[in-house]
Write a protein that holds these residues in place. Structure first.
Motif, short mmCIF file in Angstrom:
data_model
loop_
_atom_site.label_atom_id
_atom_site.label_comp_id
_atom_site.label_asym_id
_atom_site.label_seq_id
_atom_site.Cartn_x
_atom_site.Cartn_y
_atom_site.Cartn_z
N ASN A 192 0.82 -1.21 0.00
CA ASN A 192 0.00 0.00 0.00
C ASN A 192 0.86 1.26 0.00
O ASN A 192 0.33 2.36 0.00
CB ASN A 192 -0.98 0.01 1.18
CG ASN A 192 -0.29 -0.05 2.52
OD1 ASN A 192 0.93 -0.01 2.61
ND2 ASN A 192 -1.08 -0.15 3.57
N ARG A 193 2.19 1.09 -0.01
CA ARG A 193 3.12 2.21 -0.13
C ARG A 193 4.19 1.85 -1.15
O ARG A 193 4.62 0.71 -1.24
CB ARG A 193 3.79 2.53 1.20
CG ARG A 193 2.84 3.14 2.20
CD ARG A 193 3.61 3.92 3.25
NE ARG A 193 2.70 4.57 4.16
CZ ARG A 193 2.29 5.82 4.02
NH1 ARG A 193 2.72 6.56 3.03
NH2 ARG A 193 1.45 6.34 4.89
N THR A 195 1.08 6.45 -7.47
CA THR A 195 0.91 6.92 -6.09
C THR A 195 0.00 8.13 -6.01
O THR A 195 -0.27 8.80 -7.00
CB THR A 195 2.27 7.28 -5.47
OG1 THR A 195 2.89 8.30 -6.26
CG2 THR A 195 3.18 6.07 -5.39
N GLU A 196 -0.45 8.42 -4.79
CA GLU A 196 -1.31 9.57 -4.54
C GLU A 196 -0.54 10.88 -4.64
O GLU A 196 -1.09 11.91 -4.98
CB GLU A 196 -1.98 9.43 -3.17
CG GLU A 196 -2.94 8.26 -3.12
CD GLU A 196 -3.56 8.04 -1.75
OE1 GLU A 196 -3.17 8.74 -0.80
OE2 GLU A 196 -4.42 7.15 -1.64
N THR A 197 0.76 10.86 -4.29
CA THR A 197 1.63 12.04 -4.41
C THR A 197 2.93 11.59 -5.06
O THR A 197 3.16 10.40 -5.25
CB THR A 197 1.95 12.67 -3.03
OG1 THR A 197 2.79 11.77 -2.30
CG2 THR A 197 0.69 12.97 -2.25
N ALA A 227 5.22 7.16 -0.88
CA ALA A 227 3.82 7.62 -0.89
C ALA A 227 2.87 6.44 -0.94
O ALA A 227 3.24 5.34 -1.37
CB ALA A 227 3.59 8.54 -2.09
N ARG A 228 1.65 6.67 -0.51
CA ARG A 228 0.62 5.63 -0.62
C ARG A 228 0.33 5.37 -2.10
O ARG A 228 0.28 6.28 -2.90
CB ARG A 228 -0.65 6.07 0.07
CG ARG A 228 -0.54 6.08 1.56
CD ARG A 228 -1.94 6.19 2.18
NE ARG A 228 -1.89 6.08 3.61
CZ ARG A 228 -1.80 4.93 4.27
NH1 ARG A 228 -1.75 3.80 3.63
NH2 ARG A 228 -1.74 4.92 5.58
N THR A 229 0.14 4.08 -2.42
CA THR A 229 -0.23 3.73 -3.79
C THR A 229 -1.70 4.04 -3.99
O THR A 229 -2.49 4.04 -3.04
CB THR A 229 0.06 2.25 -4.08
OG1 THR A 229 -0.60 1.44 -3.12
CG2 THR A 229 1.55 1.96 -4.04
N ARG A 230 -2.07 4.29 -5.23
CA ARG A 230 -3.48 4.59 -5.52
C ARG A 230 -4.30 3.31 -5.43
O ARG A 230 -3.88 2.26 -5.92
CB ARG A 230 -3.61 5.20 -6.91
CG ARG A 230 -3.16 6.63 -6.93
CD ARG A 230 -3.48 7.24 -8.25
NE ARG A 230 -2.62 6.58 -9.23
CZ ARG A 230 -2.41 7.01 -10.45
NH1 ARG A 230 -3.01 8.09 -10.87
NH2 ARG A 230 -1.62 6.37 -11.26
N SER A 271 -4.84 0.37 -8.24
CA SER A 271 -3.78 0.47 -9.24
C SER A 271 -2.87 -0.74 -9.15
O SER A 271 -2.87 -1.48 -8.18
CB SER A 271 -2.99 1.76 -9.04
OG SER A 271 -2.33 1.74 -7.79
#
Length: 74
Positions: free
Chosen positions: A11-12, A55-57, A62-65, A68
């Motif tokens: 998740n990251r 990723t979100e950022t 960063a956290r993965t979308r 995805s």
């Protein structure tokens, strides 16, 4: 083998084979094998690939979308 510490299930975003991190890493794996065999008997396979992490950022780790997937690069 020193890979698949992070992947499509993560998740990251992160290294496929992190040498040092807060959770289990390549150093921990090598240390565990050194308890079982002498260094001259150990061969470590290292990855020559990575992932493109959606990723979100754009920041490191960063956290993965959600929903995805990752794509491997040779």
């Amino acid at each position: 083998m020193a890979y698949h510490y992070n992947g499509s299930w993560s998740n990251r975003a992160g290294s496929v084979a992190p040498l040092h991190r807060r959770t289990y890493d390549v150093t921990d794996t090598v240390d565990a094998y050194l308890e079982l065999a002498p260094p001259e008997r150990i061969i470590l396979g290292v990855p020559y690939y990575g992932y493109l992490w959606p990723t979100e950022t754009g920041k490191a780790h960063a956290r993965t979308r959600p929903g995805s997937s990752t794509w491997g690069y040779p």
